[in-house]
Design an enzyme around this catalytic site. Structure first.
Site, PDB file in Angstrom:
ATOM      1  N   HIS A 203      58.750 -63.645  32.495  1.00 11.06           N
ATOM      2  CA  HIS A 203      59.686 -63.864  32.564  1.00 11.06           C
ATOM      3  C   HIS A 203      61.022 -62.979  33.251  1.00 11.06           C
ATOM      4  O   HIS A 203      61.871 -63.036  34.825  1.00 11.06           O
ATOM      5  CB  HIS A 203      60.329 -65.471  32.798  1.00 11.06           C
ATOM      6  CG  HIS A 203      60.711 -65.213  31.355  1.00 11.06           C
ATOM      7  ND1 HIS A 203      60.319 -66.000  29.932  1.00 11.06           N
ATOM      8  CD2 HIS A 203      62.468 -65.565  30.990  1.00 11.06           C
ATOM      9  CE1 HIS A 203      61.618 -65.308  29.729  1.00 11.06           C
ATOM     10  NE2 HIS A 203      62.133 -65.363  29.495  1.00 11.06           N
TER      11      HIS A 203
ATOM     12  N   ASP B 141      53.169 -66.092  29.776  1.00  7.72           N
ATOM     13  CA  ASP B 141      54.500 -65.403  29.930  1.00  7.72           C
ATOM     14  C   ASP B 141      54.690 -63.758  29.365  1.00  7.72           C
ATOM     15  O   ASP B 141      55.814 -63.624  28.043  1.00  7.72           O
ATOM     16  CB  ASP B 141      55.715 -66.442  29.542  1.00  7.72           C
ATOM     17  CG  ASP B 141      57.074 -66.125  29.568  1.00  7.72           C
ATOM     18  OD1 ASP B 141      57.145 -65.026  30.615  1.00  7.72           O
ATOM     19  OD2 ASP B 141      57.973 -66.239  28.831  1.00  7.72           O
TER      20      ASP B 141
ATOM     21  N   SER C  92      65.034 -62.886  24.605  1.00  7.71           N
ATOM     22  CA  SER C  92      62.753 -62.966  25.820  1.00  7.71           C
ATOM     23  C   SER C  92      62.756 -61.873  26.068  1.00  7.71           C
ATOM     24  O   SER C  92      63.490 -60.737  26.929  1.00  7.71           O
ATOM     25  CB  SER C  92      63.353 -63.598  27.344  1.00  7.71           C
ATOM     26  OG  SER C  92      64.465 -64.476  26.627  1.00  7.71           O
TER      27      SER C  92
END
Length: 400
Positions: free
Chosen positions: A135, A165, A242
């Site tokens: 993402h 992911d 992230s």
């Protein structure tokens, strides 16, 4: 008179003699007060005293400092840019608006919008292979990688896998610092957890916590469209973290920071590094990651849950009061639909393995091969159906 003449002959004034006598008397009285001090203990010198006053002092540190010094140079910031084309709002074609704002109003509205994003990553190969979240680089037109030493390099997305992911970015570089990878199967609840990354645009940020729990399913984490068992930690993970590494106390990467739970404080999730090792090896080659699926929406069933369902007056169906996996829906044009699975069926066995939870069923399917035939044992009401066989298919990003 002879007495004083004697001292004058020696050349000493009488005042000096008196002082000497007084000093001797005081010394004798002191020894009488402290008789036990006749044999003083040997002098003990500290290591610093032995080294001398000019010796440099030893600098303090912790396992966190050592881990950050080891891995920090391999942690990078990832900036992305992408252009989104938006259709003009049809409301501006209305004659009412054109009368007041003119015919050129719709043409003046921007049709393209430039979006920027930011995340983290870490180098896993000195040639410039970087691991991050899918993402972070999703649909990016441009990827810029900034190293801790300030160097900025252009990145190329080698591959992404939305189901886990995970993504791999490649930069042209040589002899780059590399983060040592650990073994996530050895992680235990209560172990130290150190999160590195660039949250909220604050580069090179470190947070400390512990491993709160293991094998937290993606459904429990609030990310039902993923197929992961997360490491849960209370180390602070914020937007921008992230893709950054989660370390153990030895400075080894045990996970990839990926998500925070909306509305919760002190709860973050990381993808186990062992899962990332397998996926990244395929992504760096540009290969597609296989994710078998059968196409059922399901929940865990227990006798208590079944009993409560059956006693509810508005329950859409009655289910057997057993342990298994309750089918809540069947996606069209899927292996489950082709096999005749229906909503309300209870799956009790897959590939000759008893299943008692939705996560267990998903893991069995995930660990199979695309195109593999799997036998299912199904209970429908009070009837046990003959074994049903499903041939797994590849899970696409839009088939969840």
């Amino acid at each position: 008179m002879g007495f004083f003449k004697f001292f004058r002959a020696l050349g000493h004034p009488i005042t000096q003699v008196v002082a000497i006598l007084l000093g001797a008397i005081l010394a004798v009285s002191t020894l009488q007060v402290l008789p036990s001090a006749a044999a003083p203990a040997p002098l003990q010198l500290s290591p610093i005293a032995l080294q001398g006053s000019n010796a440099p002092a030893t600098r303090g540190g912790s396992f966190v400092t050592a881990a950050v010094n080891l891995v920090g140079p391999a942690v990078v910031r990832i900036d992305t840019e992408r252009t989104v084309t938006r259709n003009a709002d049809p409301v501006f074609d209305d004659p009412f608006f054109r009368r007041f704002f003119g015919d050129d109003l719709g043409q003046q509205l921007p049709r393209e919008q430039h979006l920027r994003g930011q995340g983290s990553g870490f180098i896993i190969d000195s040639s410039g292979v970087i691991l991050t979240n899918a993402h972070v680089v999703d649909n990016a037109d441009k990827v810029t990688v900034t190293l801790k030493d300030g160097r900025t390099l252009e990145g190329q997305v080698r591959g992404t896998d939305e189901v886990t992911d995970l993504a791999v970015v490649k930069v042209n570089g040589g002899n780059l610092p590399v983060a040592p990878l650990g073994d996530s199967t050895q992680v235990q609840v209560g172990d130290w957890a150190i999160a590195l990354g660039n949250p909220l645009g604050l580069d090179n940020t470190v947070t400390l916590g512990i491993v709160s729990t293991l094998k937290r399913s993606s459904a429990q984490a609030g990310i039902p469209d993923k197929r992961l068992d997360f490491i849960q930690t209370d180390a602070a993970i914020n937007p921008g973290n992230s893709g950054g590494p989660l370390l153990n106390e030895r400075g080894e990467v045990i996970g990839i920071n990926t998500a925070i739970r909306a509305g919760a404080n002190g709860i973050g999730f990381a993808i186990p590094i062992d899962k990332a090792k397998t996926v990244s090896a395929q992504l760096v080659k540009g290969e597609k990651v296989a994710h078998p699926y059968v196409g059922v929406q399901m929940v865990t069933l227990t006798p208590q849950i079944a009993r409560e369902n059956n006693q509810a007056p508005n329950s859409p169906f009655t289910v057997p009061e057993i342990n298994g996996v309750l089918v809540m829906g069947v996606l069209p044009n899927t292996p489950a639909a082709a096999a005749g699975i229906r909503m309300g069926d209870v799956i009790t066995e897959v590939n000759n393995q008893t299943v008692s939870s939705a996560e267990q069923l998903q893991n069995i399917v995930e660990n199979s091969q695309v195109g593999q035939q799997l036998p299912f044992k199904v209970q429908r009401g009070n009837q046990t159906l003959p074994p049903l066989t499903m041939r797994t298919a590849q899970l696409e990003s839009n088939a969840r």
